[in-house]
Write an enzyme that holds these catalytic residues in place. Structure first.
Site, PDB file in Angstrom:
ATOM      1  N   SER A 121      62.563   8.244   6.684  1.00  0.00           N
ATOM      2  CA  SER A 121      61.354   8.901   6.696  1.00  0.00           C
ATOM      3  C   SER A 121      60.546   8.493   8.228  1.00  0.00           C
ATOM      4  O   SER A 121      61.088   8.846   9.176  1.00  0.00           O
ATOM      5  CB  SER A 121      60.321   8.610   5.851  1.00  0.00           C
TER       6      SER A 121
ATOM      7  N   ASP B  69      62.803  13.417   1.369  1.00  0.00           N
ATOM      8  CA  ASP B  69      62.389  12.016   2.085  1.00  0.00           C
ATOM      9  C   ASP B  69      63.382  10.937   1.342  1.00  0.00           C
ATOM     10  O   ASP B  69      63.680  10.856   0.517  1.00  0.00           O
ATOM     11  CB  ASP B  69      61.134  11.407   1.674  1.00  0.00           C
TER      12      ASP B  69
END
Length: 294
Positions: free
Chosen positions: A40, A154
């Site tokens: 991320s 993510d």
């Protein structure tokens, strides 16, 4: 003697900006970063560093106005997320360019998750921006990335601190940075600029929460005008905190980094990008504390 570092950077939304301060402190103390793996925001900051544009990115991050940050939230009614992510990608692309991972100055890995196959996707080759875009796709916030028959989100869903994905060389030091640590944080005196901005910022979040509530109840005929917004951004943020805290603690226990740098998750929410200056400084201070004696 050169001290080489294999660096693992966690996700954490806006708190991931602290990675900038960590990297700067490592460099100032003479450490040589020889590889990076990130999830991320860790993938974003790590990728921009490996590209050689971190100083430029930091300058831009600190210079943009508060409302410009909010304008990056290009809302969508499509299923799978509230924010398209196109405006954010366009802004980030200026610092990433058309770069291939294998052409970066150091080995790099970005972690995403394929929802259809329930597995990690590790980017060590291919287009850097595509890897970052997949890795930052917070579920239900940003639209997932469709690639072939994969649906990518993510990497923090399965591996928020990818210690096991960083490439090692003989004699290096394994450094892990967790920006979601459940540790105390000493609140600083209110920043007048932040206080004023937060009024408008929270109004925007109220609008997002209201929009989300309307979408969830779209099949109901009940008038929702007077119904209090569910505050789903807060719910999602706290859920992500809890999930990632547990996964990161497990990763740290299993892989035992030689240096663990921890930044409190009480410092900011995952959406507080307007606190970039403070967050970077907290990352620097956390790194200085962890690196003392090395």
């Amino acid at each position: 003697m050169t001290r080489n570092v294999a660096l693992a950077l966690s996700g954490g939304g806006a708190r991931g900006i602290a990675h900038i301060g960590v990297i700067e402190e490592l460099q100032q103390r003479g450490f040589n970063i020889t590889s990076i793996a990130g999830t991320s925001m860790g993938a974003l900051i790590g990728g921009i560093y490996a590209k050689g544009n971190l100083a430029e990115f930091k300058e831009w991050l600190l210079s943009i106005t508060r409302m410009e940050i909010i304008r990056f939230l290009d809302l969508t009614t499509a299923k799978g997320g509230m924010v398209k992510g196109e405006k954010i990608v366009q802004a980030i692309s200026h610092f990433v360019g058309d770069m291939r991972i294998e052409d970066l100055s150091i080995p790099y890995a970005a972690v995403a998750v394929d929802l259809k196959r329930h597995e990690e996707i590790i980017y060590t080759r291919g287009n850097l921006m595509e890897a970052i875009r997949a890795s930052i796709s917070i579920p239900t916030v940003f639209l997932p990335v469709r690639k072939g028959d994969s649906l990518l989100v993510d990497g923090g869903v399965l591996n928020p601190l990818p210690i096991n994905r960083v490439q090692r060389i003989k004699g290096d030091i394994l450094v892990a940075v967790n920006v979601n640590a459940n540790i105390p944080f000493e609140l600083q005196p209110p920043n007048p600029e932040h206080t004023e901005f937060e009024k408008g910022y929270h109004k925007v979040l109220e609008i997002l929460n209201s929009r989300w509530s309307e979408m969830i109840h779209s099949g109901r005929k009940k008038d929702l005008k007077n119904e209090k917004a569910a505050g789903l951004f807060d719910v999602i943020a706290e859920s992500i905190n809890l999930m990632q805290d547990r996964l990161m603690r497990d990763a740290i226990l299993e892989h035992k980094p030689e240096i663990l740098i921890e930044v409190s998750n009480h410092m900011s929410t995952i959406f507080d990008f307007y606190k970039a200056e403070m967050i970077i400084e907290e990352g620097r201070k956390a790194a200085a504390k962890a690196l003392s004696g090395f």
